[in-house]
Design an enzyme around this catalytic site. Structure first.
Site, PDB file in Angstrom:
ATOM      1  N   GLY A 101       0.838  -1.190   0.000  1.00  0.00           N
ATOM      2  CA  GLY A 101       0.000   0.000   0.000  1.00  0.00           C
ATOM      3  C   GLY A 101       0.872   1.239   0.000  1.00  0.00           C
ATOM      4  O   GLY A 101       1.995   1.225  -0.505  1.00  0.00           O
ATOM      5  N   ARG A 102       0.365   2.318   0.597  1.00  0.00           N
ATOM      6  CA  ARG A 102       1.135   3.566   0.626  1.00  0.00           C
ATOM      7  C   ARG A 102       2.482   3.381   1.314  1.00  0.00           C
ATOM      8  O   ARG A 102       3.517   3.796   0.801  1.00  0.00           O
ATOM      9  CB  ARG A 102       0.338   4.660   1.362  1.00  0.00           C
ATOM     10  CG  ARG A 102      -0.921   5.146   0.666  1.00  0.00           C
ATOM     11  CD  ARG A 102      -1.492   6.321   1.453  1.00  0.00           C
ATOM     12  NE  ARG A 102      -2.747   6.813   0.906  1.00  0.00           N
ATOM     13  CZ  ARG A 102      -3.940   6.432   1.319  1.00  0.00           C
ATOM     14  NH1 ARG A 102      -4.041   5.517   2.276  1.00  0.00           N
ATOM     15  NH2 ARG A 102      -5.038   6.937   0.795  1.00  0.00           N
ATOM     16  N   ILE A 103       2.453   2.769   2.498  1.00  0.00           N
ATOM     17  CA  ILE A 103       3.695   2.628   3.266  1.00  0.00           C
ATOM     18  C   ILE A 103       4.631   1.631   2.601  1.00  0.00           C
ATOM     19  O   ILE A 103       5.841   1.886   2.471  1.00  0.00           O
ATOM     20  CB  ILE A 103       3.386   2.223   4.716  1.00  0.00           C
ATOM     21  CG1 ILE A 103       2.630   3.352   5.422  1.00  0.00           C
ATOM     22  CG2 ILE A 103       4.678   1.892   5.468  1.00  0.00           C
ATOM     23  CD1 ILE A 103       2.102   2.993   6.795  1.00  0.00           C
ATOM     24  N   THR A 107       6.610  -2.837  11.280  1.00  0.00           N
ATOM     25  CA  THR A 107       6.181  -1.512  11.732  1.00  0.00           C
ATOM     26  C   THR A 107       4.681  -1.331  11.489  1.00  0.00           C
ATOM     27  O   THR A 107       4.182  -0.205  11.499  1.00  0.00           O
ATOM     28  CB  THR A 107       6.951  -0.393  10.998  1.00  0.00           C
ATOM     29  OG1 THR A 107       6.775  -0.563   9.577  1.00  0.00           O
ATOM     30  CG2 THR A 107       8.434  -0.423  11.323  1.00  0.00           C
ATOM     31  N   ARG A 164      -2.642  -8.093  -1.811  1.00  0.00           N
ATOM     32  CA  ARG A 164      -3.947  -8.639  -2.225  1.00  0.00           C
ATOM     33  C   ARG A 164      -4.149  -8.482  -3.726  1.00  0.00           C
ATOM     34  O   ARG A 164      -4.698  -9.347  -4.389  1.00  0.00           O
ATOM     35  CB  ARG A 164      -5.086  -7.926  -1.491  1.00  0.00           C
ATOM     36  CG  ARG A 164      -5.249  -8.321  -0.045  1.00  0.00           C
ATOM     37  CD  ARG A 164      -6.472  -7.668   0.557  1.00  0.00           C
ATOM     38  NE  ARG A 164      -6.410  -6.213   0.480  1.00  0.00           N
ATOM     39  CZ  ARG A 164      -7.407  -5.399   0.827  1.00  0.00           C
ATOM     40  NH1 ARG A 164      -8.556  -5.905   1.240  1.00  0.00           N
ATOM     41  NH2 ARG A 164      -7.267  -4.092   0.750  1.00  0.00           N
ATOM     42  N   GLY A 222       6.949   4.489  15.114  1.00  0.00           N
ATOM     43  CA  GLY A 222       7.135   4.648  13.677  1.00  0.00           C
ATOM     44  C   GLY A 222       6.534   5.916  13.117  1.00  0.00           C
ATOM     45  O   GLY A 222       7.060   6.510  12.172  1.00  0.00           O
ATOM     46  N   HIS A 262       6.650   1.464  19.529  1.00  0.00           N
ATOM     47  CA  HIS A 262       5.595   1.915  18.613  1.00  0.00           C
ATOM     48  C   HIS A 262       5.763   3.397  18.273  1.00  0.00           C
ATOM     49  O   HIS A 262       4.857   4.215  18.475  1.00  0.00           O
ATOM     50  CB  HIS A 262       4.209   1.670  19.220  1.00  0.00           C
ATOM     51  CG  HIS A 262       3.124   1.619  18.184  1.00  0.00           C
ATOM     52  ND1 HIS A 262       1.986   0.857  18.323  1.00  0.00           N
ATOM     53  CD2 HIS A 262       2.988   2.246  16.980  1.00  0.00           C
ATOM     54  CE1 HIS A 262       1.197   1.005  17.276  1.00  0.00           C
ATOM     55  NE2 HIS A 262       1.790   1.848  16.446  1.00  0.00           N
ATOM     56  N   GLU A 316       0.311  -5.123  22.947  1.00  0.00           N
ATOM     57  CA  GLU A 316       0.727  -3.794  23.433  1.00  0.00           C
ATOM     58  C   GLU A 316      -0.214  -3.307  24.531  1.00  0.00           C
ATOM     59  O   GLU A 316      -1.425  -3.532  24.465  1.00  0.00           O
ATOM     60  CB  GLU A 316       0.715  -2.793  22.275  1.00  0.00           C
ATOM     61  CG  GLU A 316       1.786  -3.021  21.256  1.00  0.00           C
ATOM     62  CD  GLU A 316       1.855  -1.912  20.209  1.00  0.00           C
ATOM     63  OE1 GLU A 316       1.423  -0.776  20.500  1.00  0.00           O
ATOM     64  OE2 GLU A 316       2.329  -2.183  19.117  1.00  0.00           O
ATOM     65  N   ARG A 376       1.370  -3.836  12.470  1.00  0.00           N
ATOM     66  CA  ARG A 376       0.624  -4.203  13.670  1.00  0.00           C
ATOM     67  C   ARG A 376       1.198  -5.508  14.220  1.00  0.00           C
ATOM     68  O   ARG A 376       1.487  -6.434  13.464  1.00  0.00           O
ATOM     69  CB  ARG A 376      -0.866  -4.376  13.362  1.00  0.00           C
ATOM     70  CG  ARG A 376      -1.634  -3.080  13.191  1.00  0.00           C
ATOM     71  CD  ARG A 376      -1.786  -2.337  14.511  1.00  0.00           C
ATOM     72  NE  ARG A 376      -2.623  -1.155  14.401  1.00  0.00           N
ATOM     73  CZ  ARG A 376      -2.174   0.075  14.177  1.00  0.00           C
ATOM     74  NH1 ARG A 376      -0.863   0.266  14.015  1.00  0.00           N
ATOM     75  NH2 ARG A 376      -2.999   1.100  14.126  1.00  0.00           N
TER      76      ARG A 376
END
Length: 328
Positions: free
Chosen positions: A159-161, A241, A181, A292, A290, A272, A243
């Site tokens: 995706g974007r990241i 980075t 996907r 990032g 966490h 977490e 989940r």
């Protein structure tokens, strides 16, 4: 909404400029102490608010949504992920959900790249030698790590990241591979010189570094399970980075402890804020809290997106960042 200015309840402390702007625009109730709300406090807020502004630390499940008041019509989450919200239950109560996509892409990609560098080059271990006074000077065989130039990077979630990570990786001479996907546009594939793998198992077994960049959904829960972690090569590294729930953490501890993979760089954890004590004992795991997306610029941008979503909704328009259940 029943008021010219909706009652907005914010569950955590946000950057001062964001809170100030919210106070100007809405009836806003802030959480100045920044302590996470209990489930009872969240339930009370949802009975009273027109708009709730939660974060990833707030678990808004079906039982909580069932207790929401008639006034609550918008949950404008401060963050990209929405796995902490029961989207189906919200839809049943006609509550709109928004998030803040896009604004954290570059920050998270930077941190991913930092971990991709830190783990093979043993940066944290090297820093510890200096700080503990145990470094005895340069040695031809001292603190040997691995070069990343020329290695294969497998991105899980383009995706974007994931795309932003791929662009950075190319600059470091990594060969980009990905599983997603859906296959990305041919022009983007060509730009990144990226190789698509329809079969995740096949990709995992051939990569030198694996980067987890997909959201947490029912389909991705423990996507990297014990079997898939077992497919990784002994010299390979894994970085997460996204989940924590995407990786079976107990299985990860096992393969790291037994040196069946070379190392891991983690910014997120399955339970977490608790971190598996066995992870803490491993010298081949770089562990971050966490962080990032933790930049001043990113947090301000997130707040601006939340405000835009609330204003659009209050004006009777569809918020630009409305989350549809099928998106996740």
């Amino acid at each position: 909404m029943p008021h010219s200015k909706p009652l907005v309840i914010v569950t955590r402390k946000l950057p001062d400029p964001v809170e100030t702007r919210m106070m100007e625009l809405f009836q806003t109730r802030l959480n100045l102490c920044d302590a996470p709300m209990s489930q009872d406090q969240l339930a009370a807020a949802m009975r009273e608010a027109d708009v709730l502004v939660p974060t990833v630390t707030d678990r808004i499940d079906a039982a909580l949504i069932e207790q929401a008041g008639e006034r609550l019509k918008l949950i404008a989450s401060f963050g990209t992920g929405v796995d902490h919200i029961d989207l189906r239950a919200a839809k049943a109560r006609h509550i709109t959900i928004t998030n803040t996509p896009g604004v954290l892409t570059e920050d998270t990609a930077d941190m991913t790249m930092a971990l991709i560098l830190a783990v093979p080059r043993r940066i944290v271990e090297g820093s510890a030698l200096i700080r503990t006074g145990t470094w005895t000077g340069w040695s031809p065989t001292g603190m040997l790590g691995h070069r990343i130039h020329g290695k294969r990077l497998g991105i899980v979630g383009m995706g974007r990241i994931g795309t932003a990570v791929a662009r950075r990786a190319r600059g470091f001479g990594l060969s980009v591979h990905y599983h997603n996907r859906r296959r990305v546009h041919p022009e983007l594939e060509e730009e990144l010189e990226a190789t698509y793998w329809d079969n995740l198992d096949q990709m995992v077994g051939r990569m030198d570094i694996l980067s987890i960049n997909c959201p947490h959904t029912p389909a991705t829960y423990h996507l990297m399970n014990r079997r898939r972690l077992g497919l990784m090569q002994p010299h390979a590294y894994i970085v997460n980075t996204a989940r924590g729930e995407v990786i079976d953490e107990s299985a990860l501890v096992e393969v790291l402890r037994e040196k069946r993979i070379a190392g891991a760089g983690l910014d997120v954890y399955e339970h977490e804020p608790q971190v598996n004590p066995e992870l803490l004992a491993l010298d081949n795991a770089v562990l971050l809290p966490h962080m990032g997306s933790a930049t001043i610029e990113g947090r301000r941008d997130m707040g601006e997106r939340v405000i835009v979503n609330i204003r659009s909704f209050a004006d009777g328009h569809t918020p630009p960042d409305r989350v549809v259940e099928t998106m996740f």
